[in-house]
Write an enzyme that holds these catalytic residues in place. Structure first.
Site, mmCIF file in Angstrom:
data_model
loop_
_atom_site.group_PDB
_atom_site.id
_atom_site.type_symbol
_atom_site.label_atom_id
_atom_site.label_comp_id
_atom_site.label_asym_id
_atom_site.label_seq_id
_atom_site.Cartn_x
_atom_site.Cartn_y
_atom_site.Cartn_z
ATOM 1 N N ILE A 1 -0.286 12.635 8.767
ATOM 2 C CA ILE A 1 -0.297 14.050 9.546
ATOM 3 C C ILE A 1 1.103 14.477 9.749
ATOM 4 C CG2 ILE A 1 -0.981 15.156 11.804
ATOM 5 C CD1 ILE A 1 -3.185 13.274 11.932
ATOM 6 N N GLY B 1 -3.403 5.166 4.732
ATOM 7 C CA GLY B 1 -3.726 5.182 3.613
ATOM 8 C C GLY B 1 -2.747 5.331 2.615
ATOM 9 N N LYS C 1 2.832 3.719 18.496
ATOM 10 C CA LYS C 1 2.778 5.301 18.214
ATOM 11 C C LYS C 1 3.110 6.171 19.211
ATOM 12 C CE LYS C 1 -0.119 4.258 14.026
ATOM 13 N NZ LYS C 1 -1.381 4.290 13.699
ATOM 14 N N VAL D 1 3.789 7.631 12.722
ATOM 15 C CA VAL D 1 2.963 7.923 13.528
ATOM 16 C C VAL D 1 1.805 8.980 12.903
ATOM 17 C CG1 VAL D 1 2.404 9.141 15.867
ATOM 18 C CG2 VAL D 1 4.729 8.144 15.412
ATOM 19 N N THR E 1 0.854 -1.375 0.024
ATOM 20 C CA THR E 1 -0.082 -0.112 -0.160
ATOM 21 C C THR E 1 0.999 1.224 -0.086
ATOM 22 O OG1 THR E 1 -1.587 -1.174 1.203
ATOM 23 C CG2 THR E 1 -1.884 1.314 1.525
ATOM 24 N N VAL E 2 1.661 1.186 0.883
ATOM 25 C CA VAL E 2 2.479 2.658 1.231
ATOM 26 C C VAL E 2 3.685 2.728 0.018
ATOM 27 C CG1 VAL E 2 4.104 3.912 2.597
ATOM 28 C CG2 VAL E 2 2.231 2.668 3.634
ATOM 29 N N GLY F 1 -11.109 -2.587 4.019
ATOM 30 C CA GLY F 1 -9.590 -2.453 4.139
ATOM 31 C C GLY F 1 -9.016 -1.772 5.289
HETATM 32 N N1 LIG Z 1 -0.828 0.936 5.021
HETATM 33 C C1 LIG Z 1 -0.876 2.372 5.781
HETATM 34 O O1 LIG Z 1 -1.847 3.215 5.430
HETATM 35 C C2 LIG Z 1 0.381 2.601 6.755
HETATM 36 C C3 LIG Z 1 0.196 3.712 7.535
HETATM 37 C C4 LIG Z 1 1.302 4.202 8.116
HETATM 38 C C5 LIG Z 1 2.365 3.347 8.349
HETATM 39 N N2 LIG Z 1 2.181 2.216 7.668
HETATM 40 C C6 LIG Z 1 3.735 1.241 7.704
HETATM 41 O O2 LIG Z 1 4.152 1.123 6.548
HETATM 42 C C7 LIG Z 1 4.642 0.015 6.518
HETATM 43 C C8 LIG Z 1 4.125 -0.886 5.146
HETATM 44 O O3 LIG Z 1 2.731 -0.901 5.215
HETATM 45 P P1 LIG Z 1 1.838 -1.295 4.094
HETATM 46 O O4 LIG Z 1 0.358 -1.206 4.463
HETATM 47 O O5 LIG Z 1 2.261 -0.646 2.864
HETATM 48 O O6 LIG Z 1 2.263 -2.997 3.841
HETATM 49 P P2 LIG Z 1 1.881 -3.863 2.877
HETATM 50 O O7 LIG Z 1 0.648 -3.472 1.975
HETATM 51 O O8 LIG Z 1 1.823 -5.422 3.511
HETATM 52 O O9 LIG Z 1 3.242 -4.182 1.881
HETATM 53 C C9 LIG Z 1 4.451 -4.630 2.430
HETATM 54 C C10 LIG Z 1 5.397 -4.520 1.496
HETATM 55 O O10 LIG Z 1 6.414 -5.232 1.722
HETATM 56 C C11 LIG Z 1 7.162 -6.059 1.138
HETATM 57 N N3 LIG Z 1 7.894 -6.766 2.091
HETATM 58 C C12 LIG Z 1 7.543 -7.426 3.365
HETATM 59 N N4 LIG Z 1 8.637 -8.052 3.876
HETATM 60 C C13 LIG Z 1 9.562 -7.941 2.980
HETATM 61 C C14 LIG Z 1 10.943 -8.437 3.031
HETATM 62 N N5 LIG Z 1 11.593 -8.941 4.027
HETATM 63 N N6 LIG Z 1 11.861 -7.875 2.019
HETATM 64 C C15 LIG Z 1 11.326 -7.371 1.061
HETATM 65 N N7 LIG Z 1 9.946 -6.770 0.822
HETATM 66 C C16 LIG Z 1 9.293 -7.255 1.802
HETATM 67 C C17 LIG Z 1 5.797 -6.918 0.440
HETATM 68 O O11 LIG Z 1 6.266 -7.696 -0.625
HETATM 69 P P3 LIG Z 1 4.971 -8.480 -1.532
HETATM 70 O O12 LIG Z 1 4.420 -7.301 -2.051
HETATM 71 O O13 LIG Z 1 5.874 -9.174 -2.289
HETATM 72 O O14 LIG Z 1 4.292 -9.240 -0.552
HETATM 73 C C18 LIG Z 1 5.025 -5.632 0.342
HETATM 74 O O15 LIG Z 1 5.343 -5.245 -0.887
HETATM 75 C C19 LIG Z 1 4.424 -0.914 7.787
HETATM 76 O O16 LIG Z 1 5.533 -0.592 8.485
HETATM 77 C C20 LIG Z 1 3.079 -0.202 8.351
HETATM 78 O O17 LIG Z 1 3.225 -0.052 9.507
HETATM 79 C C21 LIG Z 1 1.222 1.695 6.854
#
Ligand SMILES: NC(=O)c1ccc[n+]([C@@H]2O[C@H](COP(=O)([O-])OP(=O)(O)OC[C@H]3O[C@@H](n4cnc5c(N)ncnc54)[C@H](OP(=O)(O)O)[C@@H]3O)[C@@H](O)[C@H]2O)c1
Length: 422
Positions: free
Chosen positions: A125, A296, A194, A121, A14-15, A176
């Site tokens: 924001i 998001g 956080k 965090v 997602t990010v 989601g």
């Molecule tokens: N989603 C949000 O809105 C949000 C908001 C603030 C902070 N965050 C933080 O941002 C980070 C990512 O969140 P996300 O929602 O984007 O997660 P996500 O959608 O689950 O995506 C994770 C990505 O990382 C890859 N990945 C996981 N482990 C890996 C590894 N060991 N080596 C290489 N690639 C790896 C996955 O690969 P594959 O695609 O091949 O599975 C995927 O592309 C997290 O720390 C989360 O807490 C997220």
């Protein structure tokens, strides 16, 4: 021609995808390579170079900045290698920073690189950088906020649509907002990471997350939400950290995450759905509140790319990183145990409707020096039981726990829920 800033990105979920899309129009920044877990996964966007070996990225001498948007603790070792290879880090990983931030920041300082983490965090924001720069003149006494969008969405839906916790969790999963395994959000872990990170920068102390009390929203029922509403409150999952003076020891920190009854005339009560809000109290600023999208694809990418651009401008200007972005403190905070905190409480009690029941509750409160602010019986049910609501004045957590134990000695009285009042 100006030198391009070269990035290695770990994660294209997602990010990660949001970051790649936002960066696509910026010609002075080059994505050298992106690492993912599963190369054969179908993706909406394509990148020039992709690998399933993130070591290729952290060891690549061409890369200036590692953008870690993979999440989890598996990346800890990778980031240590990257820092030793003199790469700046931009991360959105709250769990990693809350658990291992101290080690990473020490290593970054030794290697003269920075770790930027605005997205970790409250997603979109701007908070970390403003606290470290524009608000740096302040001495803060408190930070409190709604830091988890999933739980705020569930509580809002329970209140507005009069649905059960399970029904609202399912809705959140379908949209989601909540993961298949929602534990991290609904049990308060996410908000705990956080508030640990926020406390660290607000109070300039390292935080032991093992000492942060956390409780989620799984015990909140629609009855509590309805009753709270009748008494002039909303129920919110609030993460808070306050400077306290206890037993003549000043500068103790009271850090915790749990549901609270928030009076409807407080600003946090108006924060609905997945929105996040953070209230800071300090001198000389007074009170300041930050509100916006806590998660998001694009809001989070906004923070991640902002960090990348900050690093770019700093390297360009002086080839030296702004000192305010570096972590300078190494002392751990003295953290208060939840038993020693003082709160007002809402108790929802089920009792057999016999003469003297309310008296027994009052006596148990008196025994532990607890003053009542309100006690109300909500009629009598068909089975002769009664719902009794108690709201206390401020008392020690250890005393309310003793009072509950005492009052429940009689099988006629059961405290069904106990929620702190803000
Ligand atoms: N989603 C949000 O809105 C949000 C908001 C603030 C902070 N965050 C933080 O941002 C980070 C990512 O969140 P996300 O929602 O984007 O997660 P996500 O959608 O689950 O995506 C994770 C990505 O990382 C890859 N990945 C996981 N482990 C890996 C590894 N060991 N080596 C290489 N690639 C790896 C996955 O690969 P594959 O695609 O091949 O599975 C995927 O592309 C997290 O720390 C989360 O807490 C997220």
């Amino acid at each position: 021609m100006e030198k391009k800033l070269k990035l290695g990105i770990i994660g294209l979920g997602t990010v990660g995808q949001g970051v790649v899309k936002v960066l696509s129009g910026m010609h002075d920044i080059e994505i050298v390579c992106v690492a993912v877990k599963n190369l054969s996964k179908k993706r909406d966007i394509s990148v020039d170079s992709i690998t399933d070996n993130p070591l290729d990225i952290v060891n690549n001498p061409d890369i200036d900045v590692i953008v870690e948007v993979a999440g989890g603790l598996e990346v800890f070792d990778l980031l240590k290698i990257a820092i030793r290879n003199k790469k700046h880090i931009v991360t959105a990983n709250k769990e990693l920073l809350a658990r291992h931030g101290s080690e990473l920041f020490d290593l970054a300082r030794k290697n003269n690189v920075v770790i930027m983490y605005e997205a970790a965090v409250a997603g979109g924001i701007p908070l970390i950088y403003p606290i470290k720069t524009s608000l740096s003149a302040n001495v803060f006494s408190e930070v409190a906020g709604i830091l988890n969008g999933t739980t705020n969405y569930i509580l809002t839906k329970m209140e507005e649509e009069n649905l059960s916790y399970d029904e609202c969790l399912l809705k959140a999963q379908q949209l989601g907002y909540a993961e298949t395994n929602p534990k991290g959000d609904v049990e308060g872990f996410d908000a705990m990471y956080k508030i640990a990170i926020l406390s660290n920068i607000v109070f300039n102390k390292r935080i032991d997350i093992g000492k942060i009390y956390h409780e989620g929203i799984t015990n909140i029922s629609s009855i509590d939400i309805k009753l709270a509403d009748e008494f002039g409150y909303k129920i919110k999952l609030v993460a808070q950290a306050k400077k306290m003076c206890i037993n003549q020891e000043s500068d103790m920190l009271d850090i915790r995450v749990h549901p609270v009854l928030v009076s409807k005339n407080q600003s946090l009560a108006d924060i609905k759905n997945a929105t996040n809000a953070i209230l800071l109290k300090g001198f000389p600023v007074g009170e300041v509140m930050f509100v916006g999208a806590g998660a998001g694809e694009f809001p989070t990418a906004s923070s991640v790319v902002g960090d990348i651009l900050t690093i770019k401008s700093e390297i360009k200007e002086k080839n030296k990183i702004l000192p305010m972005t570096v972590c300078h403190h190494s002392e751990y905070a003295k953290q208060i145990n939840i038993d020693d905190t003082v709160n007002c409480y809402y108790l929802r009690i089920n009792a057999v409707n016999t003469p003297g029941t309310i008296g027994k509750i009052g006596l148990a409160c008196g025994k532990f020096n607890i003053n009542l602010s309100c006690i109300l019986q909500k009629g009598v049910n068909d089975d002769r039981s009664a719902t009794i609501i108690v709201i206390t004045e401020e008392c020690f957590e250890k005393d309310i726990n003793l009072m509950i134990k005492d009052v429940e000695k009689t099988s006629e009285i059961k405290v069904l829920n106990r929620i702190r009042v803000m």
